[in-house]
Design a protein around this motif. Structure first.
Motif, PDB file in Angstrom:
ATOM      1  N   SER A 226       0.911  -1.175  -0.170  1.00 44.06           N
ATOM      2  CA  SER A 226       0.284  -0.026  -0.091  1.00 44.06           C
ATOM      3  C   SER A 226       0.965   1.241   0.127  1.00 44.06           C
ATOM      4  O   SER A 226       1.660   1.384   0.217  1.00 44.06           O
ATOM      5  N   ASN A 227       0.539   2.224  -0.561  1.00 43.15           N
ATOM      6  CA  ASN A 227       1.424   3.494  -0.740  1.00 43.15           C
ATOM      7  C   ASN A 227       0.424   4.627  -0.181  1.00 43.15           C
ATOM      8  O   ASN A 227       0.406   5.711  -0.342  1.00 43.15           O
ATOM      9  N   ALA A 228      -0.892   4.816   0.014  1.00 45.34           N
ATOM     10  CA  ALA A 228      -1.938   5.369   1.114  1.00 45.34           C
ATOM     11  C   ALA A 228      -1.182   5.922   2.631  1.00 45.34           C
ATOM     12  O   ALA A 228      -0.338   5.959   3.335  1.00 45.34           O
ATOM     13  N   VAL A 229      -0.997   7.607   2.157  1.00 50.94           N
ATOM     14  CA  VAL A 229      -1.236   8.265   3.548  1.00 50.94           C
ATOM     15  C   VAL A 229      -1.896   9.302   3.622  1.00 50.94           C
ATOM     16  O   VAL A 229      -2.187   9.918   3.109  1.00 50.94           O
ATOM     17  N   THR A 230      -2.599   9.302   5.285  1.00 50.07           N
ATOM     18  CA  THR A 230      -3.460   9.730   5.678  1.00 50.07           C
ATOM     19  C   THR A 230      -2.974  10.955   6.363  1.00 50.07           C
ATOM     20  O   THR A 230      -1.562  11.778   5.313  1.00 50.07           O
ATOM     21  N   ALA A 231      -4.442  11.848   5.990  1.00 52.82           N
ATOM     22  CA  ALA A 231      -4.392  13.158   6.296  1.00 52.82           C
ATOM     23  C   ALA A 231      -3.299  13.598   7.732  1.00 52.82           C
ATOM     24  O   ALA A 231      -3.044  14.455   7.745  1.00 52.82           O
ATOM     25  N   LEU A 232      -4.131  12.909   8.840  1.00 53.60           N
ATOM     26  CA  LEU A 232      -2.626  12.733   9.905  1.00 53.60           C
ATOM     27  C   LEU A 232      -1.797  12.763  10.480  1.00 53.60           C
ATOM     28  O   LEU A 232      -0.853  13.802  10.217  1.00 53.60           O
ATOM     29  N   GLU A 233      -1.312  11.877   9.191  1.00 50.65           N
ATOM     30  CA  GLU A 233       0.030  11.490   8.825  1.00 50.65           C
ATOM     31  C   GLU A 233       0.721  13.054   8.527  1.00 50.65           C
ATOM     32  O   GLU A 233       2.529  12.847   8.809  1.00 50.65           O
ATOM     33  N   PHE A 234      -0.315  13.277   7.371  1.00 50.01           N
ATOM     34  CA  PHE A 234       0.888  14.642   6.551  1.00 50.01           C
ATOM     35  C   PHE A 234       0.928  15.571   7.548  1.00 50.01           C
ATOM     36  O   PHE A 234       2.319  16.140   7.729  1.00 50.01           O
ATOM     37  N   PHE A 235      -0.227  15.408   8.421  1.00 47.94           N
ATOM     38  CA  PHE A 235      -0.548  16.493   9.882  1.00 47.94           C
ATOM     39  C   PHE A 235       0.744  16.172  10.785  1.00 47.94           C
ATOM     40  O   PHE A 235       1.657  17.313  10.821  1.00 47.94           O
ATOM     41  N   LEU A 236       1.627  15.343  11.128  1.00 48.06           N
ATOM     42  CA  LEU A 236       2.696  15.047  11.878  1.00 48.06           C
ATOM     43  C   LEU A 236       3.490  15.237  11.137  1.00 48.06           C
ATOM     44  O   LEU A 236       4.408  16.266  11.401  1.00 48.06           O
ATOM     45  N   LEU A 237       4.218  14.809   9.441  1.00 49.27           N
ATOM     46  CA  LEU A 237       4.961  15.230   9.621  1.00 49.27           C
ATOM     47  C   LEU A 237       5.344  16.204   9.156  1.00 49.27           C
ATOM     48  O   LEU A 237       6.418  17.104   9.039  1.00 49.27           O
ATOM     49  N   GLY A 238       4.507  17.177   8.397  1.00 54.28           N
ATOM     50  CA  GLY A 238       4.689  18.221   8.584  1.00 54.28           C
ATOM     51  C   GLY A 238       5.001  19.151   9.890  1.00 54.28           C
ATOM     52  O   GLY A 238       5.866  19.952  10.128  1.00 54.28           O
ATOM     53  N   ALA A 239       4.238  18.372  11.219  1.00 52.71           N
ATOM     54  CA  ALA A 239       5.261  19.501  12.554  1.00 52.71           C
ATOM     55  C   ALA A 239       6.073  19.042  12.693  1.00 52.71           C
ATOM     56  O   ALA A 239       7.376  19.535  13.260  1.00 52.71           O
ATOM     57  N   ILE A 240       6.468  17.602  12.423  1.00 58.61           N
ATOM     58  CA  ILE A 240       7.947  17.516  12.591  1.00 58.61           C
ATOM     59  C   ILE A 240       8.552  18.394  11.693  1.00 58.61           C
ATOM     60  O   ILE A 240       9.862  18.667  12.637  1.00 58.61           O
ATOM     61  N   ALA A 241       9.005  18.150  10.416  1.00 51.41           N
ATOM     62  CA  ALA A 241       9.745  18.515   9.510  1.00 51.41           C
ATOM     63  C   ALA A 241       9.628  20.748  10.052  1.00 51.41           C
ATOM     64  O   ALA A 241      11.111  20.653  10.210  1.00 51.41           O
ATOM     65  N   LYS A 242       9.029  21.211  10.547  1.00 49.10           N
ATOM     66  CA  LYS A 242       8.240  22.123  10.296  1.00 49.10           C
ATOM     67  C   LYS A 242       9.720  22.826  12.032  1.00 49.10           C
ATOM     68  O   LYS A 242      10.263  23.717  12.199  1.00 49.10           O
ATOM     69  N   LEU A 243       9.134  21.636  12.882  1.00 52.47           N
ATOM     70  CA  LEU A 243      10.069  21.260  14.248  1.00 52.47           C
ATOM     71  C   LEU A 243      12.316  22.028  13.901  1.00 52.47           C
ATOM     72  O   LEU A 243      12.400  22.582  14.749  1.00 52.47           O
ATOM     73  N   GLY A 244      11.643  21.110  13.108  1.00 49.80           N
ATOM     74  CA  GLY A 244      13.344  21.160  13.047  1.00 49.80           C
ATOM     75  C   GLY A 244      14.220  22.132  12.257  1.00 49.80           C
ATOM     76  O   GLY A 244      14.705  23.084  12.990  1.00 49.80           O
ATOM     77  N   ALA A 245      14.246  22.428  11.786  1.00 52.21           N
ATOM     78  CA  ALA A 245      14.005  24.147  10.607  1.00 52.21           C
ATOM     79  C   ALA A 245      13.146  25.285  11.462  1.00 52.21           C
ATOM     80  O   ALA A 245      14.794  26.041  11.797  1.00 52.21           O
ATOM     81  N   THR A 246      12.459  25.464  12.416  1.00 51.77           N
ATOM     82  CA  THR A 246      12.529  26.555  13.532  1.00 51.77           C
ATOM     83  C   THR A 246      13.723  26.531  14.230  1.00 51.77           C
ATOM     84  O   THR A 246      14.057  27.598  14.783  1.00 51.77           O
ATOM     85  N   VAL A 247      13.713  25.434  14.837  1.00 47.84           N
ATOM     86  CA  VAL A 247      14.939  25.406  15.473  1.00 47.84           C
ATOM     87  C   VAL A 247      16.289  26.079  15.672  1.00 47.84           C
ATOM     88  O   VAL A 247      16.936  26.783  16.354  1.00 47.84           O
TER      89      VAL A 247
END
Length: 342
Positions: A226-247
């Protein structure tokens, strides 16, 4: 409808929704960054308490100071960024595929190419939209004052006077534009552009982390059929990526806000910044290194939430647009088109 246009419009829509949700946090954070004095932030306690202080002293409307130009700026910034990012990434994907056909590489876009595409897109975004963010910073840092109660008039009249004073913002967009122009002319609208260009590394780091995590997640899903990614997973990936960049890039954001805020008119030249280097030198000398991290907890809260919402909404809008236009979900805007098409 081109893939770049779909991503541009979806990015603008996601940015607007994220902005509406997190704007009060952004206002408080900008004020924290521009407060002067060693060890002084102008606020007490936590972020929520600081928001309450603004509401109590100036009215809740001040939490949304500069919202109109900020909404326009968010739509413009996200649209410009995603549009150019998709163009640059598509070219990188084509080059990688051509190399693969010639027997070199695996045909996928590497981390460095993704970083370059994000950096170029960020530069275009900064150069085109910096004037909007100078206006927004000025409006966010303008403090409204409550009119003190007059014991000689009835309480009901006092309430009406105070409410009327608060509901009329100290500066509107037009007034702020004229103020900036009177101070520094046209170049005043590009104050802080140098640290802003350096801060291009923020979305570069963000998208590098996002796409790396997304690629690994899809590879893991593909192994399970399967290659489906849920909206919640996009949400979490975006949060983790932004956290690293902001710091990593927060000190540059503080310098940019200081340069874009209204300079204090007084005999104390320590409050006047002639440029980026002058601002950094004076901030370190008069306020210490800790000044570069003022309000960081608020910024992390605001930016991580905003990025998570943006990524989630953008990906869903891209899916919806492709389904509407072609009847096929196709690719999502954040990943490699080749890896999804095969």
């Amino acid at each position: 409808m081109s893939d770049a246009l779909i991503n541009g419009l979806a990015g603008a829509g996601g940015g607007i929704i994220a902005q509406l949700i997190t704007y009060p946090l952004q206002t408080v954070n900008t004020r924290q960054q521009t407060d002067r004095g060693r060890g002084k932030t102008g606020f007490r306690d936590g972020t929520v308490a600081q928001m309450y202080q603004v509401v109590h002293q100036e009215g809740w409307q001040r939490l949304y100071g500069g919202l109109a130009p900020s909404m326009f700026g968010t739509a413009a910034s996200q649209g410009v960024y995603y549009y150019f990012y998709q163009i640059f990434r598509s070219r990188a994907e084509k080059a990688a595929l051509d190399k693969w056909k010639r027997g070199s590489g695996d045909g996928s876009v590497g981390m460095l190419q993704s970083l370059v595409a994000a950096a170029l897109s960020g530069c275009m975004n900064v150069l085109l939209t910096n004037p909007i963010w100078v206006i927004v910073t000025r409006m966010q840092t303008t403090r409204a004052k409550r009119i003190q109660s007059d014991p000689s008039v009835p309480d009901v009249l006092n309430v009406k006077i105070q409410t009327a004073a608060i509901e009329k913002p100290s500066y509107g967009t037009s007034h702020t534009v004229h103020e900036i122009y009177d101070e520094a002319g046209v170049f005043g609208f590009w104050k802080g552009v140098f640290p802003a260009l350096i801060m291009v590394s923020n979305p570069s780091i963000q998208f590098m982390l996002y796409e790396t995590l997304l690629k690994k997640l899809k590879a893991r899903r593909a192994a399970k059929g399967s290659n489906a990614v849920t909206a919640l997973e996009f949400f979490l990936l975006g949060a983790i990526a932004k956290l690293g960049a902001t710091v990593a890039t927060y000190p540059l954001l503080v310098v940019k806000s200081r340069l874009q805020a209204k300079q204090v008119v007084s005999s104390d030249k320590n409050h006047h910044y002639r440029g980026t280097a002058d601002a950094i030198t004076k901030m370190i000398y008069h306020e210490g290194l800790s000044v570069f991290y003022k309000g960081m907890s608020t910024k992390i809260m605001q930016s991580v939430l905003a990025a998570a919402v943006l990524f989630m909404v953008k990906e869903e809008l891209v899916k919806g647009a492709r389904l509407l236009v072609t009847g096929d979900l196709g690719l999502t805007g954040g990943g490699s088109s080749r890896s999804k098409s095969q």
